[in-house]
Design an enzyme around this catalytic site. Sequence first.
Site, PDB file in Angstrom:
ATOM      1  N   VAL A   1       0.830  -1.205   0.000  1.00  0.00           N
ATOM      2  CA  VAL A   1       0.000   0.000   0.000  1.00  0.00           C
ATOM      3  C   VAL A   1       0.863   1.252   0.000  1.00  0.00           C
ATOM      4  O   VAL A   1       0.621   2.200  -0.755  1.00  0.00           O
ATOM      5  CB  VAL A   1      -0.949  -0.008   1.213  1.00  0.00           C
ATOM      6  CG1 VAL A   1      -1.707   1.317   1.312  1.00  0.00           C
ATOM      7  CG2 VAL A   1      -1.932  -1.170   1.113  1.00  0.00           C
TER       8      VAL A   1
ATOM      9  N   HIS B   1       4.344 -12.230 -31.003  1.00  0.00           N
ATOM     10  CA  HIS B   1       5.250 -11.078 -31.037  1.00  0.00           C
ATOM     11  C   HIS B   1       4.480  -9.842 -31.473  1.00  0.00           C
ATOM     12  O   HIS B   1       3.643  -9.920 -32.375  1.00  0.00           O
ATOM     13  CB  HIS B   1       6.380 -11.357 -32.038  1.00  0.00           C
ATOM     14  CG  HIS B   1       7.309 -10.191 -32.242  1.00  0.00           C
ATOM     15  ND1 HIS B   1       8.294  -9.861 -31.336  1.00  0.00           N
ATOM     16  CD2 HIS B   1       7.383  -9.279 -33.243  1.00  0.00           C
ATOM     17  CE1 HIS B   1       8.951  -8.805 -31.786  1.00  0.00           C
ATOM     18  NE2 HIS B   1       8.418  -8.419 -32.939  1.00  0.00           N
TER      19      HIS B   1
END
Length: 468
Positions: free
Chosen positions: A185, A444
């Site tokens: 956090v 790709h």
Amino acid sequence: MSIEQYQNLIIGSGEAGKYLAWNLAKMGQKTAIVERSMIGGSCPNIACLPSKNVIFSAKAVSLANPSSGLGVMSGTLQVDMAGVARRKREMVEELVTIHLNNFKATGAELILGEARFTGSKTVQVELQSGDTRQLAGERVFLCVGSRASIPNVPGLAAARPMTHVEALNLERLPEHLVVLGGGYVGLEFAQAMRRFGSRVTILQRGPQLLDREDPDVSAALLELMHDEGIEVILKAELLSVAGRSGEEVRLKVRSASGEREIVASDILAAAGRTPNTDRLGVDQGGIELDARGYIRVNEKLQTSAVEVWAMGDCAGSPQFTHVGYDDFRVVLSQLTSGGRTTTGRLIPYCLFTDPELARVGMSEAEARSQKIAYRVARIPAARIGRMQTLSETRGFVKALIGENDRILGFAAFCAEASELMAGVQTAMLGNLPYTLLRDAVLTHPTASEGLTVLFTSGFANPVVSGAK
């Protein structure tokens, strides 16, 4: 006052609780779910989804900044924090509506109020309307979650520091934000607030950020924070606080360089969690807690009380929404003659900084502690074509490979790391050798294509003996 009887009584509408309520109600079972404040729990209201919403706004700021070199904008960049908060709020409102519709469609009764045990499988609910109801269930399920801890430091509580809850609702930009804690956090908010324009300082008690990660991961994150212009103080002990967060605060801090005073405008407490079991009256329900206040459960998530289960944060499960969802699946399995348990779960982790950190399986430290021999495949993120197209070449990808060519662990600190990890986790769940990913024909230019590069040319390191 008469006691209302249900087949299933669920306390807390978080991830595990709501899915259990919806599924049991759809089976025709009389089911009630009691929620104290946030319909759907913390994830859609104040945690996962709202925080990632705000983080993406901060990402947009970084991309639109002329210094990014993307050639998409010029001139003065301005941040509208009220607009950031409004976008987040609109998303939350839409999610709450979806949850309410699900309760209505499934027939699960949603009761807004706070429950407290008065006896075995029996609770008293103080309704938001001010009235009171007594409820009992043939089976009871606890999903009450956790909250941000406020460290016991002189003056800190009186300073009224923010937690992630208040930080997500900010419609102003803190001038200087001090973040207490270098965990998930703390790091996510630190980077976001810095990108919005705040000065940010992180105080971390331990010697590294993310103290459970391998040193190379923590070092990469520290470098990222420094490059973002964030001050990080390691081995920092907060001695005292004076003032009021949101106005002016003075923090006395001791570190390896000595004592100093930090003058700031705001404090964000991100130094751990506390289970929401302290007002549940578990002793009246015959439910045992551990020394930290979490509900004791076995591998089936059963508590010490018969026909009472606990799920999610309050049960001491890893504090992720995806784990809460799996806890629901474990409990539902127990109710439908299945055999699912929490034993041996492969839990993925993801830190949504930019770039992301994603990890699943063993770290190197864990492999060494268990005396497991492994070798490391590692490549810089710049070797992946997708990162070049994004102009985001910071970071690395690494995997731990066991003697049988099975993947023991995986960590990616790079753009799109969270998506890259899923393919590796699937291979690990299937007990497949790394060579399957090495030899696969992957699209790709995608992030996943980097797995071919990793497992083809990433083995520059010899086998590491876990016995050392």
